[in-house]
Write a protein that holds these residues in place. Structure first.
Motif, PDB file in Angstrom:
ATOM      1  N   ASN A   1     100.662  64.545  58.725  1.00  0.00           N
ATOM      2  CA  ASN A   1     100.806  64.334  57.281  1.00  0.00           C
ATOM      3  C   ASN A   1     101.774  65.583  56.865  1.00  0.00           C
ATOM      4  N   ASN A   2     101.291  66.763  57.366  1.00  0.00           N
ATOM      5  CA  ASN A   2     102.216  68.099  56.880  1.00  0.00           C
ATOM      6  C   ASN A   2     103.553  68.112  57.380  1.00  0.00           C
ATOM      7  N   ILE A   3     103.830  67.430  58.633  1.00  0.00           N
ATOM      8  CA  ILE A   3     105.099  67.490  59.255  1.00  0.00           C
ATOM      9  C   ILE A   3     106.095  66.403  58.391  1.00  0.00           C
ATOM     10  N   SER A   4     105.318  65.348  57.878  1.00  0.00           N
ATOM     11  CA  SER A   4     106.031  64.299  57.101  1.00  0.00           C
ATOM     12  C   SER A   4     106.526  65.033  55.777  1.00  0.00           C
ATOM     13  N   ILE A   5     105.940  65.573  55.271  1.00  0.00           N
ATOM     14  CA  ILE A   5     106.122  66.469  53.988  1.00  0.00           C
ATOM     15  C   ILE A   5     107.304  67.346  54.237  1.00  0.00           C
ATOM     16  N   ALA A   6     106.912  68.021  55.154  1.00  0.00           N
ATOM     17  CA  ALA A   6     108.182  69.115  55.794  1.00  0.00           C
ATOM     18  C   ALA A   6     109.530  68.401  55.826  1.00  0.00           C
ATOM     19  N   GLN A   7     109.493  67.173  56.543  1.00  0.00           N
ATOM     20  CA  GLN A   7     110.583  66.348  56.810  1.00  0.00           C
ATOM     21  C   GLN A   7     111.209  65.931  55.391  1.00  0.00           C
ATOM     22  N   ILE A   8     110.468  65.689  54.602  1.00  0.00           N
ATOM     23  CA  ILE A   8     110.910  65.103  53.366  1.00  0.00           C
ATOM     24  C   ILE A   8     111.494  66.166  52.412  1.00  0.00           C
ATOM     25  N   VAL A   9     110.941  67.463  52.563  1.00  0.00           N
ATOM     26  CA  VAL A   9     111.406  68.547  51.666  1.00  0.00           C
ATOM     27  C   VAL A   9     112.860  68.986  52.391  1.00  0.00           C
ATOM     28  N   ILE A  10     112.932  68.916  53.785  1.00  0.00           N
ATOM     29  CA  ILE A  10     114.126  69.187  54.423  1.00  0.00           C
ATOM     30  C   ILE A  10     115.459  68.301  54.327  1.00  0.00           C
ATOM     31  N   TYR A  11     114.851  67.191  54.607  1.00  0.00           N
ATOM     32  CA  TYR A  11     116.002  66.082  54.668  1.00  0.00           C
ATOM     33  C   TYR A  11     116.445  65.461  53.355  1.00  0.00           C
ATOM     34  N   ILE A  12     115.958  65.822  52.266  1.00  0.00           N
ATOM     35  CA  ILE A  12     116.380  65.546  50.906  1.00  0.00           C
ATOM     36  C   ILE A  12     117.727  66.245  50.620  1.00  0.00           C
ATOM     37  N   PRO A  13     117.624  67.889  50.821  1.00  0.00           N
ATOM     38  CA  PRO A  13     118.663  68.536  50.483  1.00  0.00           C
ATOM     39  C   PRO A  13     119.795  68.255  51.638  1.00  0.00           C
ATOM     40  N   SER A  14     119.560  67.997  53.056  1.00  0.00           N
ATOM     41  CA  SER A  14     120.295  67.689  53.843  1.00  0.00           C
ATOM     42  C   SER A  14     120.924  66.216  53.778  1.00  0.00           C
ATOM     43  N   LEU A  15     120.449  65.354  52.998  1.00  0.00           N
ATOM     44  CA  LEU A  15     121.296  64.113  52.564  1.00  0.00           C
ATOM     45  C   LEU A  15     122.138  64.259  51.731  1.00  0.00           C
ATOM     46  N   PHE A  16     121.815  65.232  50.738  1.00  0.00           N
ATOM     47  CA  PHE A  16     122.816  65.496  49.452  1.00  0.00           C
ATOM     48  C   PHE A  16     124.206  66.481  50.062  1.00  0.00           C
ATOM     49  N   ILE A  17     123.871  67.200  51.121  1.00  0.00           N
ATOM     50  CA  ILE A  17     124.827  68.008  51.711  1.00  0.00           C
ATOM     51  C   ILE A  17     125.699  67.213  52.441  1.00  0.00           C
ATOM     52  N   ALA A  18     125.089  66.085  53.378  1.00  0.00           N
ATOM     53  CA  ALA A  18     125.760  64.998  54.269  1.00  0.00           C
ATOM     54  C   ALA A  18     126.750  64.369  53.149  1.00  0.00           C
ATOM     55  N   ILE A  19     126.235  63.771  51.847  1.00  0.00           N
ATOM     56  CA  ILE A  19     126.943  63.019  51.183  1.00  0.00           C
ATOM     57  C   ILE A  19     128.327  63.674  50.560  1.00  0.00           C
TER      58      ILE A  19
END
Length: 271
Positions: free
Chosen positions: A7-25
């Motif tokens: 669960n903690n890893i999943s939370i970390a992925q969401i926290v990291i990949y949401i900014p990553s998504l906006f940077i990629a866009i």
């Protein structure tokens, strides 16, 4: 209810990949959505990680929901394909820079063939993951599909070709525009992380070690060989991407001249 390490890893992925998504866009808008930009694949990867992590967290109130567990595991398994496609796209842009001044054996057309190999691998992996999900739902055991194994075999072949292409283009860096050299450097830095990630996938599909099982395996192995490796690749690629200027258009005349030079390069000097 206490959160598990997964669960903690999943939370970390969401926290990291949401900014990553906006940077990629932002990178896709700035540099374009063309086949040699690669940023679209980074968007797809970020979405896969966000959705997969959300599905895993959704199992907290419903831990017996096999569909959510299998869906999260399937998205986890196919994430390697977009990352390799990003690397190939960066090499394609670097090859285009070389072709403005000289011929190159590793050109955009050949890189697209490797990209096609990765795409087929991703399709096989997705279908195979779905089959494994049905097996888990029916038998309670996660059985590796032969299609997933075939897909990983193609991925290994594509990775070998990616390494060769990177090494070859590195020898032609003097012919690249200054900022395009960073692309080959970014791919070169990413390759060790991708190799570890690929080794994790290969062991999980070909090996018999239960610690590498994508659903019930050792979470620390998954963290070290998969999650962190992917984050490192994304950090390298997006970091380099944000330093690039907009790519100048490659004119039809330049393309025609380069293709003629490449034909002569491949056939050898005329007698």
């Amino acid at each position: 209810m206490a959160l598990t390490e997964q669960n903690n890893i999943s939370i970390a992925q969401i926290v990291i990949y949401i900014p990553s998504l906006f940077i990629a866009i932002w990178l896709a808008i700035r540099h374009g959505f063309g086949r040699n930009s690669g940023w679209l694949y980074l968007i797809i990867f970020s979405l896969a990680r966000i959705i997969g992590a959300a599905m895993q967290l959704a199992t907290i109130p419903d831990p017996t929901n096999l569909s959510l567990r299998v869906g999260a595991a399937t998205l986890q398994s196919v994430g390697l394909s977009p990352l390799i496609m990003v690397q190939l796209a960066l090499l394609g842009r670097a090859a285009g820079s070389i072709r403005k001044s000289t011929a190159t054996l590793v050109n955009e057309k050949r890189i697209r063939l490797i990209n096609l190999l990765v795409l087929v691998s991703m399709i096989l992996g997705s279908i195979g993951g779905s089959e494994s999900g049905h097996s888990l739902a029916e038998t309670g055991k996660y059985k590796v599909s032969s299609l997933s194994q075939a897909g990983t075999g193609l991925m290994i072949a594509a990775f070998v070709l990616l390494v060769f292409s990177t090494a070859f283009l590195a020898t032609q860096m003097p012919y690249m525009e200054a900022q395009e050299k960073r692309l080959v450097l970014a791919v070169g830095v990413s390759l060790p992380f991708l190799l570890v990630r690929l080794a994790y996938s290969a062991e999980s599909l070909y090996g018999n070690n239960p610690a590498f099982n994508q659903v019930t395996g050792d979470i620390n192995i998954q963290l070290g060989m998969s999650v962190i490796m992917e984050m490192a690749v994304v950090a390298v690629v997006e970091g380099v991407g944000m330093t690039l200027d907009k790519k100048t258009k490659y004119t039809a005349q330049q393309s025609e001249q380069s293709e003629q030079s490449e034909t002569e390069y491949e056939m050898g000097p005329s007698k």
